[in-house]
Design an enzyme around this catalytic site. Structure first.
Site: not given
Length: 744
Positions: A21, A24, A431, A632, A636
């Site tokens: 549960c 736990c 970008d 990318d 950036d």
């Protein structure tokens, strides 16, 4: 200075055994978090796993396991495939629960019939008692064993509730069976509740069985990813073709791939050619041609031809393994909304036990003639109906399905926080190069002062651009190399952020390669014909590169980068959702303006430095915007780190992908609206789960305590309470699984 300070922390996911549960899960997390050498621990109850970051100089996995074994849990530690070991452990646990459930059900059926239809038949009580003993203490022994281990460490979980409720009902029934005169002498019929105790065990075991089955479905995306990697491969060793397990392959091995076979590791083609289905990486269904020196990736499928390739990345280094690891870590990470559920789960069981005691006391005081019987039944029912599992499963099951759904749609999500936050995004910053455009720039035009200057200085231009990390520099290098130019030697190369690069020759003269801003800052004159040609190229959405010495421009080149076909459509979809879209680029204003026009953008910034991108995002955030940055490149990374939600293109730089919390594997901008929609669906699922989990307990516990009895004489049967408790957990998991069938 101690050498241990240089040892990097280890971050691993381990399957956990024994959790039943949310309480736990909280216990496991607490114990590990306070273990010496552990920096952090995050338990995912839905996948029965824990993500642990620890210092290997202070503790090893065996030590983590010892800490958990003391309170009734354990880690699955293996040198092989951890995911497979976890799946095996989960399957074994499922089979154990299945056997226990079937055994308990077979013996519970006659007890139930005797209790319901022959309740006044005295031998029936003795038969029920004998049948109930194996149900509780053999098929249901785990509840009692785990409850005892928890109690020894002053902790409580769902097993505590089950053990208390069924144990009390059983002991009371045994006493009434052996010593019925205690009640008959007082004019009270002695009742037994063997059927309640055994049906509770059976129902909860059955609920656990359904829960485990449903939980295994939340990890299907991870299993699909793991299934992409073959178990063995054909290596060329000492001129012979030998089939070896994938675990034995090493970097530098020559590997043979035949038609229809999956590529086992990352590498580079050294002979032969073929077409490879890379849809698992790119999302594109069209196979990609592979020839000598082309890269290939694990999990992709060879189509027609055969080829040999050299292994460059093996084991956990492959792109596929990195994707699997990130998906697994994301599924185990916690969304901020889960903190509330965790807090409630940690105090839930003790609170329920207290409510049960108060219920018993209240009935004993105000219960009338059958006070004790009602007190016993209602306190047992309160223990049975209370369900911490539904609360514990509400968030992680939805997160696991959401992350898996993202992986299936080429959206790699690193953590649950970004998945939860993404639906609030109202500003997207893009970008240009590699994000809106294809990121595959190539030189389309060149103009030199003269052929003699071109012949003399082309090798120098190649030498400078070869040292630069900028993608445009790579385009120039490729163009010159293809034109048989051989690079010369240079000294003191210097990268000029946002402008270009500078280098010095042995003669001491400086040379520059970069944009118009660099030329102006160095006071370099620009011939009029170069200036007009540059303006023309910029109006065609081309990027202009200048090559100059200290005094004058020697050459001008234009670089074109095609706009991705899907970029315009993706931007339109975002704008339809009332999301403001911005474009940032280090490129010149004319080129940026033309690209923006073609994709339907009116708000853009040109000639920005990496720090300018970050500042722009801060500016938007100061206006109350929730900003997603999509990029990318290395330039950036600062902006990605600043954004509320950071998204990297899968074909971009490693740094960008490391910083970003989401990665679009296919580099297709259409995945951005999908990612935001996925976030909305996932968060809606979490809220629905939490709502019903709270409502179930808020209504169920008072009804179980006998709240309705004064009004209509209704008391909830413990057996029905057990069934309701089991159903609540299963319903939460099934609600999360609905997301798998939805289109994002």
């Amino acid at each position: 200075m101690s050498t241990t300070s240089h040892i990097q922390p280890v971050k691993n996911t381990y399957p956990v055994t024994g959790m039943t549960c949310a309480a736990c899960a909280n216990s496991v997390e607490t114990i590990l978090s306070y273990t010496d050498g552990v920096k952090s621990a995050s338990v995912n109850f839905a996948s029965n796993s824990v993500l642990v970051e620890y210092d290997p100089s202070q503790i090893q996995p065996e030590g983590l396991n010892e800490a958990l074994t003391a309170i009734g849990y354990g880690l699955v530690i293996t040198e092989g495939n951890t995911e497979e070991a976890g799946e095996k452990a989960q399957l074994e646990y499922y089979e154990q629960v299945k056997k226990r459930t079937i055994g308990a059900a077979i013996l519970t059926l006659p007890i139930f019939i005797l209790g319901m239809l022959f309740m006044d038949w005295n031998p029936g009580k003795w038969i029920s008692m004998m049948l109930a003993i194996p149900v509780l203490f053999f098929f249901g022994k785990n509840f009692f064993v785990n409850a005892w281990k928890q109690a020894m460490h002053a902790k409580a979980n769902m097993d505590t509730l089950v053990a208390l409720s069924t144990g009390i009902a059983f002991i009371f029934s045994v006493l009434n069976t052996i010593f019925p005169e205690f009640w008959t002498e007082r004019g009270i019929m002695p009742h037994v509740y063997y059927e309640a105790a055994t049906v509770i065990i059976t129902f909860i075991s059955f609920g656990k069985l359904l829960e485990e089955k449903a939980k295994s479905n939340t990890t299907t995306a991870l299993k699909k990813l793991m299934g992409l990697q073959p178990k063995s491969l054909k290596a060329i060793i000492d001129g012979e073709e030998i089939e070896i397990p994938i675990s034995e392959v090493q970097k530098g091995y020559e590997i043979l791939v035949r038609p229809g076979e999956k590529i086992p590791v990352d590498g580079k083609v050294i002979s032969g050619n073929s077409y490879v289905d890379e849809s698992m990486i790119s999302g594109e269904p069209v196979p990609v041609e592979k020839k000598e020196n082309d890269g290939v990736f694990a999990g992709t499928v060879n189509q027609k031809g055969s080829f040999h390739f050299k292994a460059e990345k093996v084991g956990s280094e492959t792109l596929l393994s990195q994707i699997i690891k990130r998906v697994q870590e994301a599924q185990g990470s916690k969304a901020p909304v889960q903190k509330l559920a965790d807090k409630i789960s940690s105090i839930f069981v003790p609170t329920v036990i207290l409510i049960s005691i108060l219920t018993f006391a209240a009935w004993m005081i105000w219960g009338g003639e059958e006070a004790f019987t009602h007190a016993l039944l209602t306190s047992v029912t309160v223990l049975v109906i209370a369900c911490p599992c539904a609360l514990g499963l509400a968030t992680p099951t939805a997160i696991m399905v959401g992350v898996g759904k993202g992986a299936e749609n080429n959206i790699l999500i690193k953590d649950a926080k970004s998945l939860e936050l993404a639906h609030q995004v109202n500003a997207v910053v893009l970008d240009k190069t590699g994000t809106i455009t294809a990121g595959k720039p190539s030189v389309s035009d060149e103009k030199w002062l003269s052929e003699e200057i071109k012949h003399e200085f082309s090798p120098l231009l190649l030498a400078i651009e070869s040292k630069s990390e900028h993608p445009l520099a790579e385009a120039v290098s490729k163009f010159l190399t293809e034109n048989q130019v051989k690079k010369s030697s240079i000294q003191d190369f210097q990268s000029l952020t946002g402008k270009g690069a500078k280098a010095k020759l042995d003669s001491g003269n400086d040379y520059f390669v970069g944009n118009q801003r660099l030329m102006e800052s160095e006071g370099i004159s620009l011939p009029r014909d170069f200036e007009s040609l540059g303006s023309q190229w910029k109006s065609e959405a081309k990027t202009v590169i200048y090559f100059a010495d200290n005094k004058k421009v020697l050459a001008i080149l234009s670089i074109s980068d095609e706009i991705k076909p899907s970029s315009k459509q993706a931007i339109e979809e975002l704008q339809k959702q009332n999301i403001a879209v911005y474009m940032l680029t280090g490129d010149n204003h004319q080129t940026a303006s033309e690209v923006a026009r073609q994709v339907g953008l009116t708000d853009f910034r040109s000639e920005v430095l990496p720090s300018d991108k970050s500042d722009f995002i801060k500016e938007l955030q100061s206006k109350g915007k929730v900003v997603a940055m999509v990029g990318d490149g290395i330039n950036d990374s600062e902006a990605l780190a600043q954004a509320d939600v950071s998204i990297a293109m899968g074909h971009g730089s490693d740094i960008a992908m490391d910083v970003a919390k989401m990665t679009i594997i296919s580099s297709d901008l259409k995945a951005i609206p999908k990612a935001l929609n996925l976030s909305k669906m996932t968060v809606n699922g979490i809220h629905q789960n939490l709502f019903w989990a709270f409502v179930y307990n808020l209504i169920g516990i008072p009804v179980a305590a006998g709240l309705l009895y004064p009004f209509n004489g209704f008391l909830l049967d413990p057996m029905i309470a057990g069934g309701a408790m089991a159903f609540s957990s299963v319903s939460v998991v099934l609600n999360s699984l609905r997301l798998k069938r939805k289109k994002i």
